[in-house]
Scaffold this active site. Sequence first.
Site, short mmCIF file in Angstrom:
data_model
loop_
_atom_site.label_atom_id
_atom_site.label_comp_id
_atom_site.label_asym_id
_atom_site.label_seq_id
_atom_site.Cartn_x
_atom_site.Cartn_y
_atom_site.Cartn_z
N ASP A 115 -11.43 17.81 3.35
CA ASP A 115 -11.10 17.69 4.78
C ASP A 115 -9.64 18.09 4.97
O ASP A 115 -8.91 18.30 3.99
CB ASP A 115 -11.38 16.26 5.29
CG ASP A 115 -10.57 15.22 4.54
OD1 ASP A 115 -9.33 15.28 4.59
OD2 ASP A 115 -11.17 14.34 3.88
N ARG A 135 -3.33 1.22 -3.87
CA ARG A 135 -2.98 -0.20 -4.09
C ARG A 135 -3.68 -0.71 -5.35
O ARG A 135 -4.63 -0.07 -5.85
CB ARG A 135 -3.35 -1.05 -2.88
CG ARG A 135 -4.73 -0.80 -2.34
CD ARG A 135 -4.97 -1.57 -1.08
NE ARG A 135 -6.09 -1.00 -0.34
CZ ARG A 135 -6.90 -1.70 0.43
NH1 ARG A 135 -6.72 -3.00 0.55
NH2 ARG A 135 -7.88 -1.12 1.09
N HIS A 138 0.84 -1.19 0.00
CA HIS A 138 0.00 0.00 0.00
C HIS A 138 0.88 1.25 0.00
O HIS A 138 1.94 1.26 0.64
CB HIS A 138 -0.90 -0.03 1.25
CG HIS A 138 -1.99 1.00 1.20
ND1 HIS A 138 -1.75 2.33 1.48
CD2 HIS A 138 -3.30 0.90 0.88
CE1 HIS A 138 -2.89 3.00 1.32
NE2 HIS A 138 -3.85 2.15 0.97
N CYS A 187 -4.95 12.01 -1.80
CA CYS A 187 -3.94 11.94 -0.73
C CYS A 187 -2.72 11.13 -1.16
O CYS A 187 -1.61 11.35 -0.66
CB CYS A 187 -4.51 11.42 0.58
SG CYS A 187 -5.01 9.70 0.55
N TYR A 188 -2.90 10.21 -2.15
CA TYR A 188 -1.74 9.43 -2.60
C TYR A 188 -0.79 10.27 -3.46
O TYR A 188 0.28 9.82 -3.83
CB TYR A 188 -2.19 8.16 -3.34
CG TYR A 188 -3.00 7.26 -2.45
CD1 TYR A 188 -2.48 6.85 -1.22
CD2 TYR A 188 -4.29 6.85 -2.78
CE1 TYR A 188 -3.23 6.05 -0.36
CE2 TYR A 188 -5.05 6.06 -1.93
CZ TYR A 188 -4.51 5.66 -0.72
OH TYR A 188 -5.25 4.89 0.14
N ASP A 232 -10.39 14.00 -1.73
CA ASP A 232 -9.95 12.72 -2.30
C ASP A 232 -10.23 12.73 -3.82
O ASP A 232 -9.34 12.59 -4.65
CB ASP A 232 -10.72 11.64 -1.52
CG ASP A 232 -10.85 10.28 -2.16
OD1 ASP A 232 -10.56 10.16 -3.35
OD2 ASP A 232 -11.29 9.34 -1.47
N HIS A 248 -6.89 15.51 3.65
CA HIS A 248 -6.66 15.56 2.20
C HIS A 248 -6.04 16.89 1.78
O HIS A 248 -5.19 16.92 0.89
CB HIS A 248 -7.95 15.24 1.42
CG HIS A 248 -8.25 13.77 1.43
ND1 HIS A 248 -9.04 13.19 2.38
CD2 HIS A 248 -7.78 12.76 0.63
CE1 HIS A 248 -9.07 11.87 2.17
NE2 HIS A 248 -8.32 11.59 1.11
N LYS A 302 -7.57 -0.41 -6.93
CA LYS A 302 -8.41 0.51 -6.14
C LYS A 302 -8.50 1.85 -6.88
O LYS A 302 -7.80 2.08 -7.85
CB LYS A 302 -7.83 0.72 -4.73
CG LYS A 302 -7.74 -0.53 -3.89
CD LYS A 302 -9.09 -1.12 -3.48
CE LYS A 302 -10.00 -0.23 -2.73
NZ LYS A 302 -10.14 -0.52 -1.31
N ASP A 324 -6.93 8.56 -5.55
CA ASP A 324 -7.33 9.40 -4.42
C ASP A 324 -6.25 10.47 -4.25
O ASP A 324 -5.05 10.16 -4.30
CB ASP A 324 -7.44 8.48 -3.18
CG ASP A 324 -7.66 9.23 -1.86
OD1 ASP A 324 -7.45 10.44 -1.81
OD2 ASP A 324 -8.02 8.55 -0.87
C1 LIG Z 1 2.90 8.66 8.84
C2 LIG Z 1 1.70 7.82 8.82
C3 LIG Z 1 0.96 7.63 10.07
C4 LIG Z 1 1.34 7.23 7.66
C5 LIG Z 1 0.09 6.51 7.38
C6 LIG Z 1 0.23 5.90 6.05
C7 LIG Z 1 -1.08 5.51 5.43
C8 LIG Z 1 -1.89 6.56 4.71
C9 LIG Z 1 -1.46 4.24 5.45
C10 LIG Z 1 -2.68 3.81 4.75
C11 LIG Z 1 -3.41 2.78 5.52
C12 LIG Z 1 -4.43 2.05 4.67
C13 LIG Z 1 -4.28 0.58 4.52
C14 LIG Z 1 -5.41 2.68 4.08
C15 LIG Z 1 -6.39 2.01 3.20
O1 LIG Z 1 -7.53 2.70 3.28
P1 LIG Z 1 -8.71 2.48 2.24
O2 LIG Z 1 -9.01 1.03 2.05
O3 LIG Z 1 -9.84 3.35 2.72
O4 LIG Z 1 -8.13 3.17 0.95
P2 LIG Z 1 -7.71 2.58 -0.49
O5 LIG Z 1 -8.93 2.02 -1.12
O6 LIG Z 1 -7.23 3.80 -1.20
O7 LIG Z 1 -6.63 1.56 -0.27
ZN LIG Z 2 -7.37 9.71 0.70
#
Ligand SMILES: CC(C)=CCC/C(C)=C/CC/C(C)=C/COP(=O)(O)OP(=O)(O)O
Ligand SMILES: [Zn+2]
Length: 447
Positions: free
Chosen positions: A386, A258, A216, A266-267, A379, A389, A261, A264
């Site tokens: 928010d 990942r 991820h 934030c990535y 996002d 983001h 998916k 978004d």
């Molecule tokens: C410094 C620090 C604390 C860093 C955190 C890093 C971070 C953002 C990790 C992501 C965790 C995660 C598995 C999200 C999936 O969310 P989702 O299933 O809602 O999102 P997706 O569909 O985009 O994978």
């Molecule tokens: Zn996001």
Amino acid sequence: MENLRGTKSQEEQWMLQNQCFRIYDIVSRLPPQAQSVNVEVRRENHIEYLTKSLKQLGPNFSVLDANRPWLCYWIIHSITLLGDCVDDKLENDFIDFLCRCQGQDGGYGGGPGQMPHLATTYAAINSLITVGGHKSLSSINREKMYEFLLRMKDASGGFRMHDGGEVDVRACYTAISVASVLNILDDRLIQNVGDYIVSCQTFEGGISGEPGSEAHGGYTFCGLAAMVLINEVDRLNLPGLINWVVFRQGIECGFQGRTNKLVDGCYSFWQGGVAAIIQRLHLTVNKQLGLPDTFGCKTESDNDSSDSEGEELSEGSSSPVEIHHPTKGGGKLNTTVAMGVNCGYDFIKRPIGMKPIFNSKALQQYILLCSQEEAGFRDKPGKRKDHYHTCYVLSGLSICQHCNARDADSPPLPGDVMGPYSNLLESVHPLYNIVLDKYYEAYEFFA
Ligand SMILES: CC(C)=CCC/C(C)=C/CC/C(C)=C/COP(=O)(O)OP(=O)(O)O
Ligand SMILES: [Zn+2]
């Protein structure tokens, strides 16, 4: 990894070089539809939204009860990226509040009196460094912080998020980042953490939160940044990681977290930050591929060009310096700290030797057209803005704007910034996600 370092047959070498060409080739083409758009960053609106949010919270920053230092970080980092700052009263409230979150035995909790937690500790430290100045920086109890970090260390080499909490790559990164930026990183904290992170690199090439989970973007950023900070990044399979991250930028121009998916905003930072880190690791990448040091490096003319996407990559004439210190995995001591090396500082002072491994124009397009609201960022269209983001989209936008620069201290050329040049944001230190000038101030303070 051994196969990348050991003796290779001609055929193996050819395959590796081919894999590398494939990566660079894909990067220079993807996604093809990115065009210049003349959209402004609505700077004043974003600053008003962020400052208003801070004022509404009052001196106790009371919202999201266990996450208050995070809220402080997301907002203050965003305001600083936009080139602004808060007034003296707010700054004082900010420091006083975070002081009340600091535990007697070190670390910071989610609010005053709460149990210290590595994530909120990271957020509090990054916030205090971003505010900067003597009062803010000297409010951090570094001796107690060191004890807290040692208490969070697990027998596996990884770290726990809090007393009795989960061990994961996020905990490893937050602990190492805090220790590094406060200049308290030593062999005891480093020991075996590289083993833990290496065990989280998956068959896809990215990094997961725990051994056996799915790769991820959030965890890949954490794992890669932590490995650089402990000077053990050569233990990761970097070509595999590059291969994974370049395919995370979608036809929508944004990044997904990942495989399979949705993209978004934030990535833009989590994956864009990975790409920015990789750009300074070209010597290690080339070494793992068995290629000459200069392969895929930027040339002087690349640095002079304002729009280099889609060009052939040629051998560079620049001579990037990637300092290698003896590192040992497998439970032995990492000698980096004993040699007085600060990997975070060393890293940022290196030339950016490789062209971007993502399409930065395309990502800016996604950010400006799909993530930006009248005030604040989201996002994707249909989602609400928010502070999380807003923080990570702006951080990603900054990464995009600065990724073609020669080095961290050179300003980007107009062609690197989508829209008017007034869209330009402050640059960040990609390993900590702290605005660079604020990082330099802290570096001097804790030296
Ligand atoms: C410094 C620090 C604390 C860093 C955190 C890093 C971070 C953002 C990790 C992501 C965790 C995660 C598995 C999200 C999936 O969310 P989702 O299933 O809602 O999102 P997706 O569909 O985009 O994978
Ligand atoms: Zn996001």
